[in-house]
Scaffold this motif. Sequence first.
Motif, PDB file in Angstrom:
ATOM      1  N   VAL A 287       0.820  -1.214   0.000  1.00 51.30           N
ATOM      2  CA  VAL A 287       0.000   0.000   0.000  1.00 51.30           C
ATOM      3  C   VAL A 287       0.852   1.263   0.000  1.00 51.30           C
ATOM      4  O   VAL A 287       0.621   2.182  -0.796  1.00 51.30           O
ATOM      5  N   ALA A 288       1.866   1.330   0.867  1.00 52.36           N
ATOM      6  CA  ALA A 288       2.688   2.539   0.960  1.00 52.36           C
ATOM      7  C   ALA A 288       3.415   2.809  -0.349  1.00 52.36           C
ATOM      8  O   ALA A 288       3.492   3.957  -0.805  1.00 52.36           O
ATOM      9  N   THR A 289       3.942   1.760  -0.970  1.00 54.03           N
ATOM     10  CA  THR A 289       4.659   1.922  -2.241  1.00 54.03           C
ATOM     11  C   THR A 289       3.707   2.341  -3.342  1.00 54.03           C
ATOM     12  O   THR A 289       4.052   3.177  -4.185  1.00 54.03           O
ATOM     13  N   ARG A 290       2.505   1.768  -3.365  1.00 59.11           N
ATOM     14  CA  ARG A 290       1.510   2.144  -4.378  1.00 59.11           C
ATOM     15  C   ARG A 290       1.164   3.618  -4.277  1.00 59.11           C
ATOM     16  O   ARG A 290       1.063   4.310  -5.287  1.00 59.11           O
ATOM     17  N   LEU A 291       0.960   4.105  -3.069  1.00 63.19           N
ATOM     18  CA  LEU A 291       0.600   5.514  -2.891  1.00 63.19           C
ATOM     19  C   LEU A 291       1.714   6.433  -3.373  1.00 63.19           C
ATOM     20  O   LEU A 291       1.463   7.436  -4.040  1.00 63.19           O
ATOM     21  N   ALA A 292       2.964   6.084  -3.059  1.00 66.73           N
ATOM     22  CA  ALA A 292       4.094   6.909  -3.485  1.00 66.73           C
ATOM     23  C   ALA A 292       4.267   6.861  -4.996  1.00 66.73           C
ATOM     24  O   ALA A 292       4.491   7.890  -5.644  1.00 66.73           O
ATOM     25  N   LEU A 293       4.159   5.671  -5.586  1.00 65.35           N
ATOM     26  CA  LEU A 293       4.358   5.517  -7.021  1.00 65.35           C
ATOM     27  C   LEU A 293       3.217   6.156  -7.809  1.00 65.35           C
ATOM     28  O   LEU A 293       3.429   6.674  -8.906  1.00 65.35           O
ATOM     29  N   ARG A 294       2.034   6.149  -7.248  1.00 65.33           N
ATOM     30  CA  ARG A 294       0.890   6.794  -7.901  1.00 65.33           C
ATOM     31  C   ARG A 294       1.152   8.279  -8.102  1.00 65.33           C
ATOM     32  O   ARG A 294       0.966   8.820  -9.203  1.00 65.33           O
ATOM     33  N   ALA A 295       1.624   8.943  -7.055  1.00 62.75           N
ATOM     34  CA  ALA A 295       1.944  10.367  -7.167  1.00 62.75           C
ATOM     35  C   ALA A 295       3.085  10.588  -8.143  1.00 62.75           C
ATOM     36  O   ALA A 295       3.079  11.544  -8.924  1.00 62.75           O
ATOM     37  N   GLU A 296       4.073   9.685  -8.127  1.00 63.18           N
ATOM     38  CA  GLU A 296       5.214   9.791  -9.017  1.00 63.18           C
ATOM     39  C   GLU A 296       4.778   9.645 -10.479  1.00 63.18           C
ATOM     40  O   GLU A 296       5.238  10.379 -11.363  1.00 63.18           O
ATOM     41  N   LEU A 297       3.887   8.703 -10.735  1.00 59.34           N
ATOM     42  CA  LEU A 297       3.426   8.465 -12.097  1.00 59.34           C
ATOM     43  C   LEU A 297       2.667   9.677 -12.641  1.00 59.34           C
ATOM     44  O   LEU A 297       2.847  10.071 -13.800  1.00 59.34           O
ATOM     45  N   LYS A 298       1.830  10.279 -11.816  1.00 66.00           N
ATOM     46  CA  LYS A 298       1.106  11.474 -12.247  1.00 66.00           C
ATOM     47  C   LYS A 298       2.076  12.624 -12.530  1.00 66.00           C
ATOM     48  O   LYS A 298       1.897  13.372 -13.498  1.00 66.00           O
ATOM     49  N   ARG A 299       3.097  12.749 -11.695  1.00 67.90           N
ATOM     50  CA  ARG A 299       4.092  13.797 -11.921  1.00 67.90           C
ATOM     51  C   ARG A 299       4.831  13.567 -13.235  1.00 67.90           C
ATOM     52  O   ARG A 299       5.039  14.504 -14.016  1.00 67.90           O
ATOM     53  N   ILE A 300       5.203  12.325 -13.490  1.00 68.00           N
ATOM     54  CA  ILE A 300       5.902  11.985 -14.731  1.00 68.00           C
ATOM     55  C   ILE A 300       5.007  12.261 -15.933  1.00 68.00           C
ATOM     56  O   ILE A 300       5.448  12.824 -16.941  1.00 68.00           O
ATOM     57  N   GLN A 301       3.753  11.895 -15.821  1.00 68.76           N
ATOM     58  CA  GLN A 301       2.828  12.097 -16.938  1.00 68.76           C
ATOM     59  C   GLN A 301       2.638  13.577 -17.237  1.00 68.76           C
ATOM     60  O   GLN A 301       2.660  14.001 -18.392  1.00 68.76           O
ATOM     61  N   GLN A 302       2.495  14.375 -16.203  1.00 75.25           N
ATOM     62  CA  GLN A 302       2.303  15.806 -16.393  1.00 75.25           C
ATOM     63  C   GLN A 302       3.571  16.465 -16.932  1.00 75.25           C
ATOM     64  O   GLN A 302       3.504  17.369 -17.769  1.00 75.25           O
ATOM     65  N   HIS A 303       4.733  15.998 -16.490  1.00 77.60           N
ATOM     66  CA  HIS A 303       6.001  16.559 -16.945  1.00 77.60           C
ATOM     67  C   HIS A 303       6.273  16.213 -18.401  1.00 77.60           C
ATOM     68  O   HIS A 303       6.738  17.043 -19.184  1.00 77.60           O
TER      69      HIS A 303
END
Length: 252
Positions: free
Chosen positions: A166-182
């Motif tokens: 769960v903790a890794t999913r939450l962190a990676l979810r935010a990371e993926l959105k940041r990567i997509q927006q960038h």
Amino acid sequence: MESLIVSGISKSFGSQKILANVSFQVQPGEFLSILGPSGCGKTTLLRILIGLLPADSGSITLDGADITQQPPDKRSMGIVFQNYALFENMTVLRNVEYAMRLRAELKAGARQRAMQLLAQVGLSEHAKKYPAQLSGGQMQRVAIARTLALRPAIILLDEPMSALDVATRLALRAELKRIQQHSGATMIYITHDQEEAFAMSDRIMVMGAGGKIHQLAAPAEILRTPADDYVRAFVLDNLQIKIDSLLKYAVK
């Protein structure tokens, strides 16, 4: 112009119909989640989009060009698999630059671009490590960087976080959105997790048995006006259960 237009895609295996006349459009730079239970046809649809599986009927158009019969390497799409699919005998850096070295137009700057992408996903200090030395979340970020390296018009992600805690999913979810927006990449995200889809998506396509699309709309619209009882039961009721579970996890 729509980045991707999927029209009338159908697929059967023997007498079992998996997809029946599936049609939808994806806008450039959009994050679209395809949400549905196991067996609803969402992974079959992804495999047809990427070119790993032929459709029985229908068409796929990308930026005005019909790619229905094109092989995977001619579709300008990349895929991030659930199991990462990294080369265990290559370093993180080599994993990211490998495919670029096979493309004439990318080969010259492969090492520099690979380092830039590793910086973008926060893995610069792990460039010389091997996959076995990384956590699950780090391996998934390598897989995302490797896919971005080929500059695909669309990135397909097949339940990329289902094996993570769960903790890794939450962190990676935010990371993926940041990567997509960038990067401005168009992403199509396959998931069975309601909370995940609502947290990340511009729009959500809710699928049910037989590959039926029950609703395709922004998260807020689905919350306000679910299309039918299936959406209400599978999406909203389960979403509340997952939110309650996450709140308990946060308290702990």
